[in-house]
Design a protein around this motif. Structure first.
Motif, short mmCIF file in Angstrom:
data_model
loop_
_atom_site.label_atom_id
_atom_site.label_comp_id
_atom_site.label_asym_id
_atom_site.label_seq_id
_atom_site.Cartn_x
_atom_site.Cartn_y
_atom_site.Cartn_z
N PHE A 151 105.78 111.32 12.12
CA PHE A 151 105.87 112.78 12.02
C PHE A 151 107.12 113.29 12.72
N LEU A 152 107.38 112.81 13.93
CA LEU A 152 108.57 113.23 14.66
C LEU A 152 109.84 112.88 13.90
N GLU A 153 109.85 111.72 13.26
CA GLU A 153 111.02 111.31 12.49
C GLU A 153 111.31 112.29 11.35
N VAL A 154 110.26 112.68 10.63
CA VAL A 154 110.44 113.61 9.52
C VAL A 154 110.88 114.98 10.03
N LEU A 155 110.39 115.36 11.21
CA LEU A 155 110.80 116.64 11.79
C LEU A 155 112.24 116.62 12.27
N PHE A 184 108.06 105.42 19.62
CA PHE A 184 106.70 105.50 19.08
C PHE A 184 106.50 104.51 17.93
N ALA A 185 107.54 103.82 17.49
CA ALA A 185 107.43 102.89 16.38
C ALA A 185 106.47 101.75 16.70
N THR A 186 105.85 101.21 15.66
CA THR A 186 104.81 100.19 15.80
C THR A 186 105.28 98.99 16.63
N GLU A 187 106.50 98.57 16.43
CA GLU A 187 106.98 97.34 17.08
C GLU A 187 107.35 97.54 18.54
N LYS A 188 107.34 98.77 19.03
CA LYS A 188 107.70 99.04 20.43
C LYS A 188 106.45 99.05 21.32
N PRO A 189 106.57 98.70 22.60
CA PRO A 189 105.43 98.85 23.52
C PRO A 189 105.02 100.32 23.62
N CYS A 190 103.81 100.56 24.08
CA CYS A 190 103.33 101.94 24.22
C CYS A 190 104.25 102.72 25.16
N VAL A 191 104.51 103.96 24.79
CA VAL A 191 105.27 104.82 25.70
C VAL A 191 104.40 105.09 26.93
N SER A 192 105.02 105.26 28.06
CA SER A 192 104.20 105.42 29.27
C SER A 192 105.01 106.08 30.37
N LEU A 193 104.27 106.59 31.35
CA LEU A 193 104.82 107.08 32.60
C LEU A 193 104.34 106.16 33.71
N PRO A 194 105.17 105.82 34.68
CA PRO A 194 104.73 104.93 35.75
C PRO A 194 103.50 105.47 36.48
N PRO A 244 96.73 108.56 22.48
CA PRO A 244 96.12 107.26 22.18
C PRO A 244 97.15 106.27 21.64
N ALA A 245 96.98 105.01 21.99
CA ALA A 245 97.88 103.98 21.49
C ALA A 245 97.88 103.94 19.97
N ILE A 246 96.71 104.09 19.36
CA ILE A 246 96.59 104.01 17.90
C ILE A 246 97.33 105.15 17.21
N MET A 247 97.54 106.26 17.92
CA MET A 247 98.18 107.42 17.32
C MET A 247 99.70 107.37 17.40
N GLU A 248 100.25 106.54 18.27
CA GLU A 248 101.70 106.56 18.49
C GLU A 248 102.51 106.38 17.21
N PRO A 249 102.24 105.35 16.39
CA PRO A 249 103.05 105.21 15.17
C PRO A 249 102.90 106.38 14.21
N ALA A 283 100.32 97.93 17.79
CA ALA A 283 100.98 97.08 16.80
C ALA A 283 100.06 96.67 15.66
N HIS A 284 98.78 96.48 15.95
CA HIS A 284 97.89 95.86 14.95
C HIS A 284 96.64 96.68 14.62
N GLY A 285 96.37 97.74 15.39
CA GLY A 285 95.13 98.49 15.18
C GLY A 285 95.12 99.25 13.86
N GLU A 286 93.92 99.54 13.41
CA GLU A 286 93.74 100.30 12.16
C GLU A 286 92.99 101.60 12.48
N PRO A 287 93.62 102.76 12.31
CA PRO A 287 92.91 104.01 12.58
C PRO A 287 91.78 104.23 11.58
N VAL A 288 90.72 104.84 12.07
CA VAL A 288 89.57 105.18 11.23
C VAL A 288 89.36 106.68 11.33
N ARG A 289 89.34 107.34 10.20
CA ARG A 289 89.27 108.80 10.16
C ARG A 289 87.86 109.30 10.54
N TRP A 290 87.83 110.41 11.25
CA TRP A 290 86.56 111.06 11.57
C TRP A 290 85.82 111.40 10.29
#
Length: 272
Positions: free
Chosen positions: A165-169, A192-202, A155-160, A91-98
């Protein structure tokens, strides 16, 4: 939903290539293109790796000690991140590019830098892990409160980023797969939207994500997702518009940061 797959009978369009066969050759009948999506470094407002440790705990253990740890609760650090920290990152993280970090620390050769990021992140000491880059990565992350890339999974930071990308596809739902491909769950791509909890498998980590004409997955001890994509989907959008990474060439193998000569390989098929 639990699948009936075992690792030896997973269909090729659902699995990552082995490290002995060129990626594009292995996926030739499944995907038209392949892309390496780098797991981002990231910042989290109000937290740093020193105040809220997050991610894999690397332990140097004997086989007997490892068995003991597997039979007990996982080790916790004194500065462990709070519960549901992955949701906060999403929800709040900021990705940093390699590429930004590479530039900041003055690393000249990208592949040497990337290989060192990989080995440094998964805590592997090797002769081709650049000690100067490792030192500079430590210093940079400590100075700027930057977390290392996540390992082994979405990664959690990559989900949004992936969600956009999936939306545009035009992909409306995807299937999440466990590391051993024996557990799966189909979820809306909107999860995968920012406001949703992380997707997960039990009780499992999300290691592969699939949809018709699309796959992205993470091998054990990896810091980049390997994506297969059909030409039809690529015509709608390129992943590099949403995710940092690079396109796979015919000479590349699934362990993209490893020198080719470190493993026994099948040579790429030459085209007339």
């Amino acid at each position: 939903m639990t699948t009936t797959f075992s690792l030896d009978n997973v269909p090729r369009h659902l699995r990552l290539p082995p490290i002995d066969t060129p990626i594009l050759e292995y996926w030739a009948d499944c995907f038209d293109h392949a892309f390496v999506a780098l797991n981002p470094f990231f910042r989290v407002p109000g937290y740093t790796p020193e105040t809220a440790a997050y991610g894999v705990v690397h332990l140097d253990l004997t086989n007997e000690q490892l068995i003991e740890h597997l039979q007990s609760d996982p080790p916790r650090r004194g500065n462990e991140a709070p519960d549901n920290f992955d949701d906060f990152i999403k929800a709040h993280g900021e990705p940093v590019r390699w590429s930004d970090i590479q530039k900041e620390i003055g690393a000249k050769d990208f592949m040497n830098f990337a290989r060192t990021v990989w080995l440094w992140t998964v805590a592997v000491e090797r002769e081709d892990r650049d000690p100067n880059i490792s030192f500079l990565l430590d210093a940079y992350c400590q100075k700027h409160g930057v977390y290392r890339p996540e390992e082994d999974q979405l990664p959690a930071i990559m989900e949004p980023m992936l969600g956009r990308f999936l939306e545009v596809l035009g992909i409306e739902e995807v299937t999440l797969w466990s590391e051993w491909m024996n557990v799966s769950s189909t979820v809306p791509a909107s999860d995968f939207a920012t406001e949703k909890p992380c997707v997960s498998l039990p009780r499992e980590k999300t290691s592969v994500i699939t949809a018709p004409g699309f796959l992205i997955g993470w091998e054990f001890d990896d810091v980049a997702g390997l994506m297969g994509i059909s030409d039809e989907l690529r015509q709608k959008a390129d992943p590099e518009q949403f995710l940092e990474g690079f396109w796979v060439t015919p000479e590349m193998y699934a362990d993209v940061f490893n020198p080719v000569g470190r493993e026994k390989r099948k040579p790429p098929v030459s085209k007339m």
